[in-house]
Design a protein around this motif. Structure first.
Motif, PDB file in Angstrom:
ATOM      1  N   THR A 162       0.806  -1.213   0.000  1.00  0.00           N
ATOM      2  CA  THR A 162       0.000   0.000   0.000  1.00  0.00           C
ATOM      3  C   THR A 162       0.843   1.269   0.000  1.00  0.00           C
ATOM      4  OG1 THR A 162      -0.205  -0.084   2.406  1.00  0.00           O
ATOM      5  CG2 THR A 162      -1.979  -1.097   1.112  1.00  0.00           C
ATOM      6  N   ASP A 196      -9.893  -7.564  -0.972  1.00  0.00           N
ATOM      7  CA  ASP A 196     -10.648  -6.496  -0.327  1.00  0.00           C
ATOM      8  C   ASP A 196     -10.503  -6.543   1.187  1.00  0.00           C
ATOM      9  OD1 ASP A 196     -11.481  -5.504  -2.748  1.00  0.00           O
ATOM     10  OD2 ASP A 196     -13.379  -6.600  -2.737  1.00  0.00           O
ATOM     11  N   SER A 197      -9.953  -7.655   1.704  1.00  0.00           N
ATOM     12  CA  SER A 197      -9.757  -7.813   3.141  1.00  0.00           C
ATOM     13  C   SER A 197      -8.773  -8.954   3.371  1.00  0.00           C
ATOM     14  CB  SER A 197     -11.095  -8.148   3.812  1.00  0.00           C
ATOM     15  OG  SER A 197     -10.893  -8.642   5.108  1.00  0.00           O
ATOM     16  N   ASP A 252      -6.262  -3.571   1.369  1.00  0.00           N
ATOM     17  CA  ASP A 252      -6.983  -2.402   1.874  1.00  0.00           C
ATOM     18  C   ASP A 252      -7.400  -1.494   0.715  1.00  0.00           C
ATOM     19  OD1 ASP A 252      -8.037  -0.352   3.348  1.00  0.00           O
ATOM     20  OD2 ASP A 252      -6.119   0.355   4.125  1.00  0.00           O
ATOM     21  N   PRO A 253      -8.591  -1.728   0.150  1.00  0.00           N
ATOM     22  CA  PRO A 253      -9.029  -0.900  -0.971  1.00  0.00           C
ATOM     23  C   PRO A 253      -9.181   0.576  -0.598  1.00  0.00           C
ATOM     24  CG  PRO A 253     -10.524  -2.752  -0.639  1.00  0.00           C
ATOM     25  CD  PRO A 253      -9.536  -2.773   0.472  1.00  0.00           C
ATOM     26  N   ALA A 254      -9.444   0.860   0.660  1.00  0.00           N
ATOM     27  CA  ALA A 254      -9.626   2.249   1.097  1.00  0.00           C
ATOM     28  C   ALA A 254      -8.327   3.050   1.000  1.00  0.00           C
ATOM     29  CB  ALA A 254     -10.158   2.281   2.522  1.00  0.00           C
ATOM     30  N   ALA A 255      -7.191   2.379   1.042  1.00  0.00           N
ATOM     31  CA  ALA A 255      -5.900   3.077   0.974  1.00  0.00           C
ATOM     32  C   ALA A 255      -5.652   3.682  -0.406  1.00  0.00           C
ATOM     33  CB  ALA A 255      -4.769   2.124   1.339  1.00  0.00           C
ATOM     34  N   LYS A 256      -6.308   3.158  -1.424  1.00  0.00           N
ATOM     35  CA  LYS A 256      -6.162   3.647  -2.804  1.00  0.00           C
ATOM     36  C   LYS A 256      -4.685   3.791  -3.185  1.00  0.00           C
ATOM     37  CE  LYS A 256     -10.645   5.723  -2.807  1.00  0.00           C
ATOM     38  NZ  LYS A 256     -11.491   6.857  -2.924  1.00  0.00           N
TER      39      LYS A 256
END
Length: 149
Positions: free
Chosen positions: A34, A53-54, A86-90
């Motif tokens: 990430t 995704d997790s 961690d998709p939220a980390a982009k």
């Protein structure tokens, strides 16, 4: 204990031993993808990126277990494994490779994407794919013709 050895080496003036010890420490095989720039390993390592995704995704866990089973095979082929669950980390890797859920990606040393797989692969399958790459073929030929040290 290791810190004490380095302190003793520094005081005793044994720089050759210190350099030898630092060189024998292997590079980490697994790295958090990430925060890694996409070109960090360009021309140095072949990159396997494992997306999910997790970390709770069973395919992610299975892929990591398969890769951990034969680390020496991966190191022999100059592989580093980047993980991104961690998709939220982009991350930059996510922006570049655009995974959907679980995905395993194999990138050549020049940064080109060689494989994209939606299911876990074992080290044997990955090694066979790497061994077909032109640069890997050249490395094998160079190793055969190199004089013994």
């Amino acid at each position: 204990m290791r810190r004490l050895a380095f302190v003793l080496i520094a005081f005793l003036g044994l720089p050759a031993f210190a350099a030898e010890t630092a060189e024998t420490a292997p590079d980490p095989l697994f790295v958090d993808g990430t925060a890694v720039p996409t070109d960090m390993y360009l021309w140095q390592k072949r990159v396997i990126v494992v997306f999910a995704d997790s970390t709770a995704d069973p395919r992610f866990s299975q892929q990591i277990a398969l890769l951990e089973a034969l680390p020496e095979e991966l190191r022999e082929r100059d592989v580093v494994v980047l993980t991104d669950a961690d998709p939220a980390a982009k991350s930059a890797l996510r922006k570049k490779l655009r995974p959907r859920g679980f995905m395993m990606v194999l990138m050549a040393k020049d940064g080109t994407v060689y494989l994209r797989k939606p299911l876990p692969w074992n080290v044997r399958e990955i090694s066979r794919s790497i061994d077909k790459l032109p640069l890997r073929q050249q490395e094998i030929r160079d190793r055969r013709t190199a004089p013994e040290q």
